[in-house]
Design an enzyme around this catalytic site. Structure first.
Site, mmCIF file in Angstrom:
data_model
loop_
_atom_site.group_PDB
_atom_site.id
_atom_site.type_symbol
_atom_site.label_atom_id
_atom_site.label_comp_id
_atom_site.label_asym_id
_atom_site.label_seq_id
_atom_site.Cartn_x
_atom_site.Cartn_y
_atom_site.Cartn_z
ATOM 1 N N CYS A 2 0.757 -1.280 -0.112
ATOM 2 C CA CYS A 2 0.224 0.045 0.054
ATOM 3 C C CYS A 2 0.755 1.115 0.017
ATOM 4 O O CYS A 2 2.144 1.259 0.563
ATOM 5 C CB CYS A 2 -0.805 0.164 1.221
ATOM 6 S SG CYS A 2 -2.258 -1.123 1.551
ATOM 7 N N ARG A 16 -4.620 6.765 -0.304
ATOM 8 C CA ARG A 16 -3.696 5.748 -0.375
ATOM 9 C C ARG A 16 -4.288 4.854 -1.521
ATOM 10 O O ARG A 16 -5.402 4.885 -2.014
ATOM 11 C CB ARG A 16 -3.931 5.133 0.856
ATOM 12 C CG ARG A 16 -5.371 4.634 1.369
ATOM 13 C CD ARG A 16 -5.385 3.120 1.204
ATOM 14 N NE ARG A 16 -4.775 2.405 1.696
ATOM 15 C CZ ARG A 16 -4.754 1.847 3.203
ATOM 16 N NH1 ARG A 16 -5.594 2.329 3.875
ATOM 17 N NH2 ARG A 16 -3.850 1.016 3.687
ATOM 18 N N ASN A 79 0.344 -1.704 6.157
ATOM 19 C CA ASN A 79 0.737 -3.004 6.749
ATOM 20 C C ASN A 79 2.464 -2.796 7.173
ATOM 21 O O ASN A 79 2.967 -1.940 6.394
ATOM 22 C CB ASN A 79 0.895 -4.125 5.538
ATOM 23 C CG ASN A 79 -0.161 -5.299 5.667
ATOM 24 O OD1 ASN A 79 -1.002 -5.111 6.787
ATOM 25 N ND2 ASN A 79 -0.027 -6.143 5.009
HETATM 26 C C1 LIG Z 1 -4.075 -5.217 4.687
HETATM 27 C C2 LIG Z 1 -4.363 -4.134 4.948
HETATM 28 C C3 LIG Z 1 -3.129 -3.295 4.422
HETATM 29 C C4 LIG Z 1 -2.711 -3.418 2.908
HETATM 30 C C5 LIG Z 1 -1.334 -3.324 2.798
HETATM 31 O O1 LIG Z 1 -0.536 -2.586 3.521
HETATM 32 N N1 LIG Z 1 -0.848 -4.175 1.922
HETATM 33 C C6 LIG Z 1 0.619 -4.265 1.625
HETATM 34 C C7 LIG Z 1 0.974 -5.817 1.820
HETATM 35 S S1 LIG Z 1 2.623 -5.917 1.973
HETATM 36 O O2 LIG Z 1 2.760 -5.411 3.418
HETATM 37 O O3 LIG Z 1 3.384 -5.205 1.079
HETATM 38 O O4 LIG Z 1 2.866 -7.212 1.862
HETATM 39 C C8 LIG Z 1 -4.656 -3.608 6.221
HETATM 40 C C9 LIG Z 1 -4.988 -2.009 6.229
HETATM 41 C C10 LIG Z 1 -6.072 -1.817 7.456
HETATM 42 C C11 LIG Z 1 -6.247 -3.229 7.855
HETATM 43 C C12 LIG Z 1 -7.671 -3.322 8.526
HETATM 44 C C13 LIG Z 1 -7.898 -2.405 9.756
HETATM 45 O O5 LIG Z 1 -6.798 -2.531 10.555
HETATM 46 C C14 LIG Z 1 -9.023 -2.610 10.595
HETATM 47 C C15 LIG Z 1 -9.326 -4.068 11.027
HETATM 48 C C16 LIG Z 1 -8.288 -4.399 12.387
HETATM 49 C C17 LIG Z 1 -8.297 -5.755 12.826
HETATM 50 O O6 LIG Z 1 -7.713 -5.774 13.948
HETATM 51 C C18 LIG Z 1 -8.056 -6.750 11.733
HETATM 52 C C19 LIG Z 1 -9.129 -6.550 10.529
HETATM 53 C C20 LIG Z 1 -8.904 -5.138 9.930
HETATM 54 C C21 LIG Z 1 -10.264 -5.090 8.960
HETATM 55 C C22 LIG Z 1 -7.678 -4.741 9.153
HETATM 56 C C23 LIG Z 1 -7.225 -5.881 8.015
HETATM 57 C C24 LIG Z 1 -6.064 -5.687 7.524
HETATM 58 O O7 LIG Z 1 -5.099 -5.669 8.295
HETATM 59 C C25 LIG Z 1 -6.366 -4.363 6.723
HETATM 60 C C26 LIG Z 1 -7.293 -4.055 5.697
#
Ligand SMILES: C[C@H](CCC(=O)NCCS(=O)(=O)O)[C@H]1CC[C@H]2[C@@H]3[C@H](O)C[C@@H]4C[C@H](O)CC[C@]4(C)[C@H]3C[C@H](O)[C@]12C
Length: 330
Positions: A2, A16, A79
């Site tokens: 992200c 974002r 993340n």
């Molecule tokens: C996966 C998302 C981030 C996307 C990202 O950064 N991708 C990069 C992948 S990598 O690193 O390069 O491998 C994160 C951003 C916000 C997160 C959500 C939010 O924090 C809100 C909740 C929080 C809860 O604890 C878990 C579910 C959740 C619904 C999360 C699920 C997931 O971890 C999300 C959706």
């Protein structure tokens, strides 16, 4: 992966890309001022600033990924896998110590803070805990960018404690920790929007045979460090008109520089990370613009079109299907 970025013209913008291999069923969610945030370890918020953003609603609770509030403060969680370390929630806490579960962090900040200056103060007196939302939704490993029109910070909870960093670039991706993301820009001090001068060696004649050669060396791969450099270069060299349409259009171009196409980033056998949505919030006006992987038409939800003194969530599913504007067919 992200990427989050800020942008300023007449108004202040923040948004974002949400890059992942699956979607949780997120939607655009307005939380009005009287929705009660019943926090796990700290006092309830019965009235607070209204906010708009992308959230997955679970059991009636808005689990925000990114949002802005009615004061123009924005926040995005990205993340931070392998680096995020939260505290265990303690039962007996000192009265002046506030414990906030990581999934509550966005509403806790945006509900109470009108600026980055206020957010800095609030965050200085709190601990982020790894309390899971539920057994099905364990703690996400994230770090956050928080910004308003004057200031931008990054918050990282790590093994050695909670860090709050100034972010002079207004960009954040995933790993490594933010200070290293920023440090890497030193490697590109020679990059430029202008054509390069030939300084290779005194005697050799070299030609600038193509436009855009000043940016040679700026990475184009999808790793988080490379996306940080690419978006920082694009944003900091970005020029647009000041109008709403010109600003929003330019913002989508900035984040478009790290768009993820299906097939280019395999995360598992046959599973690919893609840019599921890209958001651009006009934080000044409370408008949430977004595009999705298959719908490049910009859709928008305006915070101020809603009854902000209500107490229930207002939810808009993302419009994910594209419409082609035929010019010679009815
Ligand atoms: C996966 C998302 C981030 C996307 C990202 O950064 N991708 C990069 C992948 S990598 O690193 O390069 O491998 C994160 C951003 C916000 C997160 C959500 C939010 O924090 C809100 C909740 C929080 C809860 O604890 C878990 C579910 C959740 C619904 C999360 C699920 C997931 O971890 C999300 C959706």
């Amino acid at each position: 992966m992200c990427t989050a970025s800020t942008y300023k013209t007449k108004d202040f913008y923040m948004g974002r890309t949400f890059d992942y291999e699956f979607s949780y069923g997120e939607e655009i969610v307005v939380t009005p001022r009287k929705y009660v945030f019943d926090f796990r370890h700290t006092d309830k918020l019965t009235t607070h600033y209204a906010m708009i953003g992308m959230a997955f609603v679970a059991d009636g609770y808005p689990l925000y990924y990114d949002a802005v509030n009615e004061k123009g403060l924005g926040m995005a969680g990205l993340n931070f896998v392998g680096n995020a370390v939260y505290e265990d929630a303690a039962v007996n806490v000192k009265t002046n110590e506030v414990q906030v579960a990581q999934f509550e962090f966005v509403p806790w900040v945006l509900g109470q803070c009108g600026s980055v200056t206020e957010a800095r103060k609030k965050i200085a007196g709190m601990k982020l805990t790894g309390t899971p939302f539920s057994a099905r939704l364990p703690a996400a490993q994230l770090h956050w960018m928080i910004a308003d029109k004057n200031d931008c910070i990054v918050v990282e909870a790590m093994e050695d404690g909670l860090h709050v960093y100034d972010n002079p670039v207004g960009v954040l991706t995933n790993n490594p920790p933010f200070p290293l993301q920023l440090f890497a820009l030193n490697n590109y001090a020679g990059a430029s929007r202008r054509q390069p001068e030939n300084t290779f060696a005194g005697t050799l004649k070299l030609d600038a045979y193509s436009r855009g050669m000043g940016g040679m060396g700026i990475p184009g791969d999808l790793s988080s460090q490379s996306r940080f450099v690419k978006v920082a270069f694009t944003k900091l060299n970005s020029i647009s008109g000041e109008s709403e349409k010109e600003s929003v259009s330019q913002f989508f171009h900035i984040l478009g520089s790290v768009d993820q196409q299906r097939g280019c980033c395999e995360v598992d056998e046959g599973k690919y990370e893609i840019t599921i949505y890209t958001s651009c919030c006009n934080a000044t006006k409370g408008i949430y613009y977004y595009t999705t992987y298959d719908n490049h038409q910009i859709s928008a939800v305006d915070l101020h079109e809603e009854d902000l003194d209500a107490d229930g969530l207002i939810r808009y599913p993302m419009i994910t299907e594209c419409e082609i504007h035929w010019q010679n067919k009815n």
